[in-house]
Design an enzyme around this catalytic site. Structure first.
Site, PDB file in Angstrom:
ATOM      1  N   ASP A   1      31.706  52.232  55.474  1.00  0.00           N
ATOM      2  CA  ASP A   1      31.059  50.941  55.201  1.00  0.00           C
ATOM      3  C   ASP A   1      30.863  50.152  56.492  1.00  0.00           C
ATOM      4  O   ASP A   1      31.426  50.494  57.543  1.00  0.00           O
ATOM      5  CB  ASP A   1      31.879  50.118  54.189  1.00  0.00           C
TER       6      ASP A   1
ATOM      7  N   ASP B   1      65.761  45.364  35.383  1.00  0.00           N
ATOM      8  CA  ASP B   1      64.547  44.565  35.149  1.00  0.00           C
ATOM      9  C   ASP B   1      63.562  44.655  36.324  1.00  0.00           C
ATOM     10  O   ASP B   1      62.542  43.967  36.350  1.00  0.00           O
ATOM     11  CB  ASP B   1      64.908  43.095  34.889  1.00  0.00           C
TER      12      ASP B   1
ATOM     13  N   SER C   1      42.732  54.046  49.268  1.00  0.00           N
ATOM     14  CA  SER C   1      43.531  53.579  48.136  1.00  0.00           C
ATOM     15  C   SER C   1      43.236  54.428  46.902  1.00  0.00           C
ATOM     16  O   SER C   1      43.900  55.437  46.664  1.00  0.00           O
ATOM     17  CB  SER C   1      43.222  52.091  47.918  1.00  0.00           C
TER      18      SER C   1
ATOM     19  N   ARG D   1      30.533  47.380  46.779  1.00  0.00           N
ATOM     20  CA  ARG D   1      31.536  47.485  45.716  1.00  0.00           C
ATOM     21  C   ARG D   1      31.302  46.342  44.737  1.00  0.00           C
ATOM     22  O   ARG D   1      31.168  45.195  45.147  1.00  0.00           O
ATOM     23  CB  ARG D   1      32.941  47.370  46.325  1.00  0.00           C
TER      24      ARG D   1
ATOM     25  N   ARG E   1      43.407  42.451  52.391  1.00  0.00           N
ATOM     26  CA  ARG E   1      42.026  42.534  51.892  1.00  0.00           C
ATOM     27  C   ARG E   1      41.645  41.281  51.098  1.00  0.00           C
ATOM     28  O   ARG E   1      40.488  41.017  50.894  1.00  0.00           O
ATOM     29  CB  ARG E   1      41.855  43.785  51.012  1.00  0.00           C
TER      30      ARG E   1
ATOM     31  N   GLY F   1      37.981  56.141  46.103  1.00  0.00           N
ATOM     32  CA  GLY F   1      36.587  55.959  45.696  1.00  0.00           C
ATOM     33  C   GLY F   1      35.609  55.925  46.867  1.00  0.00           C
ATOM     34  O   GLY F   1      34.548  56.568  46.810  1.00  0.00           O
TER      35      GLY F   1
ATOM     36  N   LYS G   1      27.883  50.807  52.069  1.00  0.00           N
ATOM     37  CA  LYS G   1      28.636  50.856  50.804  1.00  0.00           C
ATOM     38  C   LYS G   1      28.596  49.489  50.141  1.00  0.00           C
ATOM     39  O   LYS G   1      28.655  48.476  50.825  1.00  0.00           O
ATOM     40  CB  LYS G   1      30.090  51.245  51.126  1.00  0.00           C
TER      41      LYS G   1
HETATM   42  C1  R5P Z   1      37.497  48.371  52.242  1.00  0.00           C
HETATM   43  O1  R5P Z   1      36.794  47.512  52.781  1.00  0.00           O
HETATM   44  C2  R5P Z   1      38.479  49.196  52.999  1.00  0.00           C
HETATM   45  O2  R5P Z   1      38.164  49.281  54.353  1.00  0.00           O
HETATM   46  C3  R5P Z   1      38.611  50.594  52.409  1.00  0.00           C
HETATM   47  O3  R5P Z   1      37.364  51.245  52.513  1.00  0.00           O
HETATM   48  C4  R5P Z   1      39.003  50.515  50.958  1.00  0.00           C
HETATM   49  O4  R5P Z   1      40.095  49.671  50.809  1.00  0.00           O
HETATM   50  C5  R5P Z   1      39.325  51.883  50.421  1.00  0.00           C
HETATM   51  O5  R5P Z   1      39.677  51.762  49.072  1.00  0.00           O
HETATM   52  P1  R5P Z   1      39.374  52.914  48.043  1.00  0.00           P
HETATM   53  O6  R5P Z   1      40.044  54.153  48.548  1.00  0.00           O
HETATM   54  O7  R5P Z   1      39.986  52.403  46.760  1.00  0.00           O
HETATM   55  O8  R5P Z   1      37.900  53.056  47.930  1.00  0.00           O
END
Ligand code: R5P
Length: 300
Positions: A173, A44, A228, A198, A101, A231, A196
């Site tokens: 960013d 599970d 991650s 989001r 985060r 993007g 940047k």
């Molecule tokens: C955001 O503020 C972090 O510093 C990274 O830029 C972000 O977590 C990267 O995530 P991803 O690869 O999904 O854009």
């Protein structure tokens, strides 16, 4: 509380399932006993952890990369076991600290998850946390005792060996400005910070194409704490290429690289991805155990 008079052999380094190699390297550097957690996952999805005998000071090494919740609960289980077995001081090395985060409620109704994580650690008996490049200062504020190690000098050292043409450091960013500046300072190169944004609901990333500097014909190293979905790096690469940048490298502390993120980043024209081994993986080329071992040595 630890006392400097205690020897490192009184420390048990506990290797969690998420960070076996790193724990081994840390124990070796410290000359400390290594205890490997044995893991069984039930059908599970529940984790079952077994630990051998531990000493009176335990250092549990476990990053909480995906599957984040699973690695997190395993860490709590190991901490509880060390405490129940009579360890006097249990500390955790969590190079990648998941949920950092989520350090505030961005949208109405959201839970400040890192605050809950900090409380869970306390409840399981963790007295001190060592982490690497935590996402924000605010995330740190939820912990009673936490030390944040910077991997930037190690990443810069690695970058200094890559053959690059008039390189520039790029933060994808504003949140990464200090990191990129520190990185650029180590390499004695220029730095630019992209704008940047989001979308808070869809997660869609957009990057402003207006830059204050001509960067054509130069090579770029985009430096971030986490990659991650990829993007952010992909959008950054797109803008840099439009501005005439030649080679682009992506460097980060924590390469989560969810699903085919690495492939997508490379298809977007990025030469290579380089990260520390805070999260194990193909791109985790920068060894962070020296910095962690030295933080532990100065503590014990
Ligand atoms: C955001 O503020 C972090 O510093 C990274 O830029 C972000 O977590 C990267 O995530 P991803 O690869 O999904 O854009």
């Amino acid at each position: 509380m630890f006392y400097l008079s205690e020897t490192l052999t009184e420390i048990s380094v506990v290797a969690g399932p998420g960070s076996f190699d790193l724990a081994k390297n840390i124990a070796k550097r410290l000359g400390a006993q290594l205890t490997v957690a044995s893991l069984r996952i039930f059908s599970d999805g529940e984790s079952n952890i077994k630990l051998g005998k531990v000493g009176k000071n335990c250092v549990i090494v476990q990053s909480t990369h995906p599957p984040t919740d699973t690695h997190l609960i395993q860490l709590l289980m190991m901490a509880k076991k060390c405490t129940d077995d009579g360890a006097q001081h249990v500390c955790a090395v969590i190079p990648y600290l998941g949920y950092a985060r989520q350090d505030r409620a961005f949208l109405e109704g959201e839970v400040v998850s890192i605050g809950l994580v900090a409380k869970l650690f306390e409840t399981a008996g963790l007295k001190h946390i060592i982490t690497v490049d935590i996402h924000s200062q605010l995330a740190m504020s939820y912990f009673e005792s936490i030390q944040n190690i910077s991997s930037v000098p190690l990443l810069a050292d690695y970058a200094s060996k890559i053959k690059l043409r008039d390189p520039i450091a790029v933060s994808p960013d504003a949140g990464g400005t200090n990191r990129a500046k520190e990185f650029a300072r180590h390499l004695n190169i220029d730095v630019i910070v992209l704008k940047k944004s989001r979308h808070r609901v869809t997660g869609e990333v957009t990057v402003d194409e207006k830059l204050h500097m001509d960067i054509s014909k130069r090579d770029a190293i985009v430096i971030d704490d986490i990659i991650s979905s990829g993007g952010s790096i992909i959008k950054a690469a797109d803008v840099l290429q439009k501005k005439g940048v030649q080679k682009i490298y992506a460097m980060c502390t924590h390469a989560l690289l969810i699903r085919d993120a690495a492939q997508k980043i490379k298809s977007a024209g990025v030469q290579d991805i380089i990260s520390t081994n805070s999260v194990p993986g193909e791109y985790s080329k920068v060894e962070i155990s020296p910095e962690i071992a030295s933080a532990l040595r100065s503590r014990y």
